[in-house]
Design an enzyme around this catalytic site. Structure first.
Site, PDB file in Angstrom:
ATOM      1  N   ASN A  37       0.815  -1.209   0.000  1.00  0.00           N
ATOM      2  CA  ASN A  37       0.000   0.000   0.000  1.00  0.00           C
ATOM      3  C   ASN A  37       0.854   1.267   0.000  1.00  0.00           C
ATOM      4  OD1 ASN A  37      -2.329   1.497   0.004  1.00  0.00           O
ATOM      5  ND2 ASN A  37      -2.924   1.023   2.094  1.00  0.00           N
ATOM      6  N   ARG A 147     -14.183  -4.471  15.233  1.00  0.00           N
ATOM      7  CA  ARG A 147     -13.179  -3.490  15.648  1.00  0.00           C
ATOM      8  C   ARG A 147     -13.837  -2.127  15.700  1.00  0.00           C
ATOM      9  NH1 ARG A 147      -7.952  -1.197  12.379  1.00  0.00           N
ATOM     10  NH2 ARG A 147      -9.497   0.367  11.802  1.00  0.00           N
ATOM     11  N   TYR A 159      -6.980   8.274  13.307  1.00  0.00           N
ATOM     12  CA  TYR A 159      -6.806   7.027  12.577  1.00  0.00           C
ATOM     13  C   TYR A 159      -8.052   6.143  12.658  1.00  0.00           C
ATOM     14  CZ  TYR A 159      -5.732   2.259  11.496  1.00  0.00           C
ATOM     15  OH  TYR A 159      -5.808   1.004  10.966  1.00  0.00           O
ATOM     16  N   ASP A 210      -7.597  -0.768  17.679  1.00  0.00           N
ATOM     17  CA  ASP A 210      -6.272  -0.635  17.067  1.00  0.00           C
ATOM     18  C   ASP A 210      -5.610   0.648  17.551  1.00  0.00           C
ATOM     19  OD1 ASP A 210      -4.045  -0.601  15.475  1.00  0.00           O
ATOM     20  OD2 ASP A 210      -5.103  -0.640  13.561  1.00  0.00           O
ATOM     21  N   HIS A 212      -2.552   1.433  16.492  1.00  0.00           N
ATOM     22  CA  HIS A 212      -1.802   1.808  15.292  1.00  0.00           C
ATOM     23  C   HIS A 212      -0.461   2.450  15.611  1.00  0.00           C
ATOM     24  CE1 HIS A 212      -1.789   2.738  10.857  1.00  0.00           C
ATOM     25  NE2 HIS A 212      -2.361   1.558  10.916  1.00  0.00           N
ATOM     26  N   GLU A 236      -4.657  -3.918  19.509  1.00  0.00           N
ATOM     27  CA  GLU A 236      -3.750  -4.167  18.377  1.00  0.00           C
ATOM     28  C   GLU A 236      -2.722  -3.061  18.208  1.00  0.00           C
ATOM     29  OE1 GLU A 236      -4.233  -4.003  13.503  1.00  0.00           O
ATOM     30  OE2 GLU A 236      -5.964  -4.520  14.745  1.00  0.00           O
ATOM     31  N   GLU A 262       1.152  -6.923  11.683  1.00  0.00           N
ATOM     32  CA  GLU A 262       0.716  -6.771  10.291  1.00  0.00           C
ATOM     33  C   GLU A 262       1.809  -6.216   9.393  1.00  0.00           C
ATOM     34  OE1 GLU A 262      -1.628  -2.602   9.732  1.00  0.00           O
ATOM     35  OE2 GLU A 262      -2.630  -4.039  11.031  1.00  0.00           O
ATOM     36  N   ARG A 283      -0.232 -11.184  13.866  1.00  0.00           N
ATOM     37  CA  ARG A 283      -1.040 -10.667  12.763  1.00  0.00           C
ATOM     38  C   ARG A 283      -0.300 -10.615  11.432  1.00  0.00           C
ATOM     39  NH1 ARG A 283      -5.129  -8.147  12.307  1.00  0.00           N
ATOM     40  NH2 ARG A 283      -4.313  -6.172  11.512  1.00  0.00           N
ATOM     41  N   HIS A 312      -3.880  -9.941   9.382  1.00  0.00           N
ATOM     42  CA  HIS A 312      -4.309  -8.682   8.783  1.00  0.00           C
ATOM     43  C   HIS A 312      -5.138  -8.964   7.535  1.00  0.00           C
ATOM     44  CE1 HIS A 312      -4.001  -4.505   7.513  1.00  0.00           C
ATOM     45  NE2 HIS A 312      -3.377  -4.843   6.402  1.00  0.00           N
ATOM     46  N   GLU A 339      -9.177 -10.733  10.143  1.00  0.00           N
ATOM     47  CA  GLU A 339      -9.706  -9.417   9.792  1.00  0.00           C
ATOM     48  C   GLU A 339     -10.372  -9.491   8.423  1.00  0.00           C
ATOM     49  OE1 GLU A 339      -8.147  -4.774   9.576  1.00  0.00           O
ATOM     50  OE2 GLU A 339      -6.713  -6.417   9.370  1.00  0.00           O
ATOM     51  N   TRP A 402       2.247   7.095  11.994  1.00  0.00           N
ATOM     52  CA  TRP A 402       0.889   7.109  11.481  1.00  0.00           C
ATOM     53  C   TRP A 402       0.207   5.798  11.833  1.00  0.00           C
ATOM     54  CZ3 TRP A 402      -1.814   4.051   7.934  1.00  0.00           C
ATOM     55  CH2 TRP A 402      -3.124   4.495   7.679  1.00  0.00           C
TER      56      TRP A 402
END
Length: 402
Positions: A37, A147, A159, A210, A212, A236, A262, A283, A312, A339, A402
């Site tokens: 991504n 989630r 986020y 999450d 993150h 998470e 992830e 994950r 993930h 997920e 992020w």
């Protein structure tokens, strides 16, 4: 049997996907996902210029040997680009082997360990009330696990808060957009969300959250402690995992289950966390961790320490990875949860598949292979579009995770 072609297909039916199609001299082909991504073209270049030429003439049935060739044969090994390229090759080869055997992929892995795969969806809202409503919609759709993410007053573009009620794609601009973060505001607000969720819906459904990578270990421990009364399925990515020692501090102060991985690429990223029992769920993904061949090794290590899988499954992974993950989930003995972010109708049309959702679970199909294909003519109608993931800054301008 020989590999005659290895072609990279890039398409953007709502978001970018990188697909590898391996063809053989016996007319059997397999496809694998190599999507990274926001960095898709890096993987495309590595696959086309460095991996694909090496595959021509190889025997696609030698999955393990080809995996070792691509991993050990590269002096500059590991990393997200290399491991996604290896994953794409690996999944395509497993797809070919299962098609040759006339079996769904899970049968080649060792057969079923379960009849269905519990999945969790993403409910989010701009504030607590809208998130509570969103969780209710997922419950109505039959989800057993959800989630929950909420916007936080005073934080710009918090986020996990998507632009729609069902689909969420964070890679949103040709250059990175800037979001905000404030840990204290989040710590003051997030527990209120789960208090409202349990008061509204009770304790029959699994709830997840999450972090993150936003919190320091001390802050993460504080959040885990505050969330204990609400019995989360997991918390998470609550702190960056580069320093795996950090999870010892979190573990000492909270019994809230922890999930991470992830962004892991190999078993070495997860080894200490698993063997020291600092996490409850790993994950790592098929596409991120070098394919089925390597993810099986991670899962086997995790099983020794009663750590379960929780792969993930956001929309930055194509249906090829989701379909393959479901075969893995159906087989793996120490499965935890999967997920499941739903792809758009355009994406589902480009990648026809035989898995389906029912009563809070996904079911893999019985088609030989991993059950996912690509419509190349339709894929060609959706050209690549540059799209970066956002960045995050604190209120004083400091760069943050992020």
């Amino acid at each position: 049997m020989k590999i005659t072609a290895a072609r990279v297909i890039v398409t953007c039916p709502g978001r970018n996907f990188v697909t590898l199609k391996i063809e053989t001299d016996q007319g059997v082909y397999g496809i694998g996902d190599a999507t990274l991504n926001g960095r898709e073209l890096s993987v495309v270049s590595y696959l086309q210029d460095h991996v694909a030429p090496c595959l021509i003439g190889m025997d696609p049935q030698r999955i393990e040997d080809i995996w070792q060739y691509l991993y050990k044969g590269a002096y500059w090994r590991r990393g997200p680009v290399t491991m996604r390229a290896i994953a794409a090759v690996d999944v395509a080869l497993w797809d070919i082997k299962a098609k040759m055997a006339g079996m769904p992929l899970y049968q080649l892995l060792g057969g079923r360990s379960r009849e269905r795969v519990m999945v969790y969806g993403h409910a989010n809202g701009s504030d607590i009330d809208t998130t509570v409503e969103a969780v209710g919609r997922y419950i109505d759709m039959g989800y057993k696990a959800i989630r929950a993410q909420t916007g936080v007053p005073g934080i710009k573009d918090a986020y996990g808060v998507g632009r729609g009620t069902m689909y969420y794609e964070p890679a949103d601009a040709a250059l990175p957009s800037v979001t905000g973060w404030d840990t204290r505001k989040s710590l003051n607000y997030v527990p209120k969300l789960f208090d409202k969720l349990r008061a509204t819906y009770g304790f029959d459904h699994h709830l997840l959250h999450d972090g993150h990578h936003r919190y320091t270990p001390q802050e993460a421990a504080n959040l885990g402690k505050m969330l204990e009364p609400y019995q989360l399925f997991w918390l998470e990515d609550v702190t960056p995992a580069e320093n795996q020692e950090a999870f010892k501090l979190i573990r000492q102060h909270t019994v809230t289950p922890l999930a991470v991985g992830e962004i892991f690429n190999t078993i070495w990223d997860a080894k200490d966390l698993i063997q020291n029992q600092l996490i409850d769920y790993i994950r790592a993904t098929i596409v991120g961790a070098g394919g089925l061949t390597h993810l099986r090794r991670i899962a086997d290590l995790a099983s020794l320490y009663q750590v379960r899988t929780g792969c993930h499954g956001a929309t930055d992974l194509s249906p090829v990875t989701m379909g393959t993950a479901l075969h893995f989930d159906t087989w793996v003995p120490n499965f935890g949860i999967q997920e499941y972010m739903r792809h758009s109708e355009e994406t589902d049309a480009v990648f026809p598949h035989d898995y389906h959702f029912e009563d809070g679970h996904l079911h893999c199909g019985e088609t030989p292979g991993h059950g996912v294909d690509i419509d190349e003519a339709l894929a060609a109608k959706y050209p690549y579009k540059p799209a970066y993931l956002p960045v995050a800054r604190l209120e004083d301008g400091t760069m943050w995770s992020w």
